[in-house]
Design a protein around this motif. Sequence first.
Motif, short mmCIF file in Angstrom:
data_model
loop_
_atom_site.label_atom_id
_atom_site.label_comp_id
_atom_site.label_asym_id
_atom_site.label_seq_id
_atom_site.Cartn_x
_atom_site.Cartn_y
_atom_site.Cartn_z
N LYS A 477 -23.60 -21.98 -61.97
CA LYS A 477 -24.09 -21.77 -63.34
C LYS A 477 -23.35 -20.61 -64.00
N GLY A 478 -23.13 -19.52 -63.23
CA GLY A 478 -22.45 -18.37 -63.81
C GLY A 478 -21.03 -18.69 -64.20
N MET A 479 -20.28 -19.37 -63.33
CA MET A 479 -18.89 -19.69 -63.65
C MET A 479 -18.79 -20.73 -64.76
N LEU A 480 -19.70 -21.66 -64.80
CA LEU A 480 -19.70 -22.64 -65.89
C LEU A 480 -20.04 -21.97 -67.22
N THR A 481 -20.89 -20.95 -67.18
CA THR A 481 -21.20 -20.20 -68.40
C THR A 481 -19.95 -19.53 -68.94
N ILE A 482 -19.16 -18.92 -68.06
CA ILE A 482 -17.91 -18.29 -68.50
C ILE A 482 -16.98 -19.33 -69.11
#
Length: 562
Positions: A477-482
């Motif tokens: 989720k964090g990397m997709l947010t970036i």
Amino acid sequence: MSYGGGYPPAPGGYPPAPGGYPPAPGGGGYPPAPGGGYPPAPGSSSYPPAPGGYPPAPGGGGYPPAPGGGGYPPPSAPGGYPPAPGGGGYPPAPGGGGYPPAPAPGGYPQSGYPPAPQPTGYPPAPAAPASMPSADYGTSSGSAGLPYNPNPTGMGFAVPPTSVQYNDPYAAQLGLGGAAYAASAFRHPTAAPTPAPSGPPMPTPQYNAPPSQGMPPPQSSPAKQAPVVPTQQMATMTIAPKTIKRGTGTVKEKVNFNGQKEAEILRKAMKGIGTDEKAIISVVATCSNAQRQRILLDYKTMYGKDLVKNLKSELKGKLEDVVVGLMMTPAVFDAHQLRKAMKGLGTDEAILIEILCTRTNQEIHTIKETYKKEFSRNLEKDVVSETSGHFQRLLVSMTQGARSEDPTVNQAKAKADAQALWDAGEKKWGTDESKFNEILASRSFPQLRATFDEYSRLGKYSIEQSIKREMSGDLEKGMLTIVDCVRNTPKYFAMKLYKSMKGIGTDDDTLMRVIISRSEIDMMEVKQEFHRDHKQTLGKFIAGDTSGDYKKILLELVGGES
């Protein structure tokens, strides 16, 4: 009883004898005899009148006389009505010539009637004779000075057309430098007029002339005639649409702002029995954050009380949460949201991701300082204590606020980074998350966009697809947010808002947090992306999912239901 005889009556009764009723022929009764009676004999002075009376005989001196003599209707000879082409009929064209004019020189205009459309855009301004009114009044193009009133309000003047300009709202974000599209099809009335055709001067156009002038509409061939645009449509088309630039919020600085007056409104809204929630909303939701900070100071100066404490005591529920959030500075608001996500049992990783992975370097530094001032705690240490593994490393990288901000793109580096990401994920068994962390956390947004483009050329997967294939949980989720923010930040927040209201129930914390934090940054773009993705306006979606004063203040913050 008898009344002078029986029935049928004797002579002198009814019917009457000659001279009675009906009168005998030739008498003075009714109907009159020929020669003075009715119907009158031809040629008599009775009614109808003889020739010369009404209706007049052709060529007589009857009523109304034709211009220049003759009876009515006039004969079809030259000079009558309708006039023959080139004749001196009615109405006469200024400077001589009949109406409609003949194609010969001296007609109206020289090139014949109707005139050919102007080739220089729509609508061009005609050459102005010395007697023409000022350029504040519009004329119809393509009619070479025919009467035309482009003002639909009937005020006697036309709204000056403006050039239409629209900036691609994401051009700057995508590193393209912006794209402006100027609609040159419209010309301001004060622009340089189209050169007048050679030959005899055209008559001065009559502005705001009523339609009863009797002039036939232009009728040139469809291939040559300029499109006819109705007055109302033209007024709409010549008004430039709102330009949405990168960083366009729905809440802006209030014009003629006076902090003391706003503080007084809030004081009256909370003084005495009951609370005027409408007045409170009208102040806090229409002033910018900087103006609200001024209101806080003026309120305490004027009344010796803390405005936030007064608001908390007067309001309740979700309305209180929104109002109190609006009275904080952006950094204080984010710091409180982060503390709330990590305080107590459990951690709300979604809030950590949303804030730490979407803020700029400067915003991150300000949040860290504010967090320490508000809670006497170190943000990075709290993040480390509440998370673990590769997800922890990603968030720690984000809290450094050290991402490159170089706007230039190194294409060779983009290819190298794309290959490194491919080798760390799709090409090997397992995943080297550290390589993804290194590149996603340190490269500038323009550089990452170039890297993502190069990555898609290496295989059949996009960077988003590879992250979903190689990772899971909060790290995914964090990397997709970036990646989402690199691609399109407003689109990411539009997705967050949609998910907060989709289905049964509402995630009010996310709804309030996103609206408060983006209302002065890019809410106009968020609304645009929301409508594009979901075919419904953000305002209507909010109105259907909330109620009461809570709904009113949210709609005020996003600019209504439209």
